[in-house]
Write an enzyme that holds these catalytic residues in place. Structure first.
Site, mmCIF file in Angstrom:
data_model
loop_
_atom_site.group_PDB
_atom_site.id
_atom_site.type_symbol
_atom_site.label_atom_id
_atom_site.label_comp_id
_atom_site.label_asym_id
_atom_site.label_seq_id
_atom_site.Cartn_x
_atom_site.Cartn_y
_atom_site.Cartn_z
ATOM 1 N N ARG A 1 29.038 20.782 75.115
ATOM 2 C CA ARG A 1 27.730 21.196 74.597
ATOM 3 C C ARG A 1 27.887 22.558 73.930
ATOM 4 O O ARG A 1 28.087 23.565 74.586
ATOM 5 C CB ARG A 1 26.710 21.270 75.732
ATOM 6 N N LYS B 1 27.256 15.585 70.355
ATOM 7 C CA LYS B 1 26.608 14.299 70.042
ATOM 8 C C LYS B 1 27.686 13.365 69.474
ATOM 9 O O LYS B 1 28.635 13.039 70.178
ATOM 10 C CB LYS B 1 25.440 14.526 69.097
HETATM 11 N N1 DSN Z 1 17.611 16.931 72.024
HETATM 12 C C1 DSN Z 1 18.337 16.458 70.875
HETATM 13 C C2 DSN Z 1 18.029 15.042 70.549
HETATM 14 O O1 DSN Z 1 17.911 14.259 71.461
HETATM 15 O O2 DSN Z 1 17.933 14.683 69.393
HETATM 16 C C3 DSN Z 1 18.158 17.341 69.720
HETATM 17 O O3 DSN Z 1 18.407 18.636 70.086
#
Ligand code: DSN
Length: 430
Positions: free
Chosen positions: A234, A228
């Site tokens: 990932r 993120k």
């Molecule tokens: N799927 C993620 C999100 O979009 O926040 C969390 O795992």
């Protein structure tokens, strides 16, 4: 990156890769949990480490000839420990949900109570959603936010004393504000619980030192996904401290061996062979995250999100919690005659990718929730600054105002494609 071999051996997959490359390049990525990996991270992921089994941990493996896998995993561990101020790092969990389950399996017994955030107030599925397997194994109790958007710590304390959880869980998937970690730790100490943080969304911002680090505030353990705001492949990191007071009651579970318990829960407890190509890419991403350029990126991400919040508010939109302290804003459409799903579909139409989201105590159902979550990590990676963030809000505002006018949306899509050409996706060429 070249795809010459796939092109000749598997045209169907090659064509899908080309189409996805075009979608990502011509579209705008505003899903708060997504980002773009660097060329170096992508290269590490497609390296020959994908061929190797490396069960167990560096220096002690079940399979032979591990000198190079030991090198990359130890580098990933050391870099993670340094960046996140941890005494121990496990880099093998396959991703965030798996990592949370490994932590629960490590530190809890079936039937134990976990106090976590209510799903509609921002919690993640693995924080106790009834549809998950682990909601059958553990007893999840949920706290909520106040109407102001802050955590209701009176309620957290009341629930903690009433239910005596073994773990108090902080951090969430849809929460735009900073947390008061000291309050969580104080309550955990009062009831003898483990303080655990799932910082997946803000991992990169914590690594860069632009948001507070729960481990610096006395949390026992935390987890972050690596793809993120951290901008890696990932995967996930499980990080823990060895120097905080011991909430564990069992004689074999001293604080000194929380790291060992976590390692054993990951392997052999929950997983088989680690994905060494991912671990190589995690090491590369952590190296990048330690640079001054990454800190500048993290600061710009937060600046862009706050400019976005300001611009939406000035245009009359209501935001969940009224503001943002991190990389995301959540628009509240509960007063509108359309919902988060309608907004997501309209924005998809013009090439802007977002995700619908529940709002606290959402009166609408989960597949048609009242909120829309928007994040700036990806577009900041592409170089967008404050001025262009305001233009992004303008695109969104116009799309929502004309969501039933397909001709208008088609024209707007052309404007989005033109905008995106000025901000190419790193490491991608069409
Ligand atoms: N799927 C993620 C999100 O979009 O926040 C969390 O795992």
């Amino acid at each position: 990156m070249s795809f010459d071999h796939i092109c000749s051996t598997d045209p169907a997959i090659y064509s899908a890769i080309q189409a996805e490359t075009r979608r990502q390049s011509e579209g705008m990525e505003l899903i708060a949990s997504e980002n773009y990996q660097s060329a170096a991270v992508l290269e590490a992921q497609s390296s020959v480490f994908a061929n190797k089994y490396s069960e167990w941990f560096p220096g002690r493996r079940y399979y032979g000839w591990q000198e190079n896998t030991d090198t990359i995993e130890q580098l990933a561990i050391d870099r993670a420990k340094t960046l996140f101020h941890a005494d121990h790092a496990n880099v093998q969990a396959l991703s965030g949900a798996a990592a949370n389950l490994c932590v629960y399996a490590a530190l809890l017994e079936p039937g134990d109570t976990i106090l976590g955030m209510d799903l509609s107030h921002g919690g993640h599925l693995t924080h106790g959603a009834p549809v998950t397997f682990f909601s059958k194994v553990f007893n999840f109790i949920r706290y909520k936010t106040l109407p102001s958007g802050e955590i209701d710590f009176d309620e957290v304390r009341r629930l903690a004393h009433e239910h005596k959880p073994k773990m108090i869980l902080a951090w969430f998937s849809a929460y735009p504000r900073e947390l008061d970690y000291d309050q969580f730790v104080a309550i955990a100490h009062e009831v003898g619980a483990i303080a655990y943080a799932d910082i997946s969304h803000i991992g990169g911002l914590v690594a860069a030192g632009v948001l507070a680090n729960p481990l610096d505030h006395g949390f026992h353990a935390m987890m972050t996904t690596t793809h993120k705001s951290l901008r890696g492949p990932r995967g996930a990191l499980i990080l823990s401290k060895g120097t905080v007071s011991n909430p564990l009651k069992k004689p074999d579970q001293t604080i000194e061996n929380i790291p060992t318990i976590i390692d054993r829960a990951v392997f052999p407890g929950m997983q088989g062979g680690p994905h060494m190509q991912t671990i190589a890419a995690i090491a590369v991403a952590l190296h990048e995250a330690a640079t001054p350029e990454f800190k500048t990126y993290a600061l710009q991400t937060i600046t862009n999100a706050s400019v976005m919040a300001e611009e939406f508010i000035s245009r009359g939109y209501k935001l969940v919690t009224g503001w943002t302290d991190n990389h995301m804003v959540i628009i509240d459409f509960s007063d509108c005659d359309y919902d988060g799903k309608d907004a997501e579909v309209a924005l998809d139409h013009i090439g802007i990718s977002t995700s619908k989201s529940t709002i606290p105590d959402d009166p609408r159902p989960p597949f048609r929730p009242s909120g829309l979550r928007i994040g700036m990590p990806a577009m900041t990676t592409r170089g967008v600054d404050e001025t262009w963030t305001r233009l992004i809000v303008d695109f969104i505002d116009r799309a929502l105002a004309h969501q039933h006018d397909k001709n208008y949306l088609n024209q707007l899509k052309d404007e989005v494609v033109t905008f995106c050409k000025h901000y190419p996706v790193p490491s991608v060429s069409l």
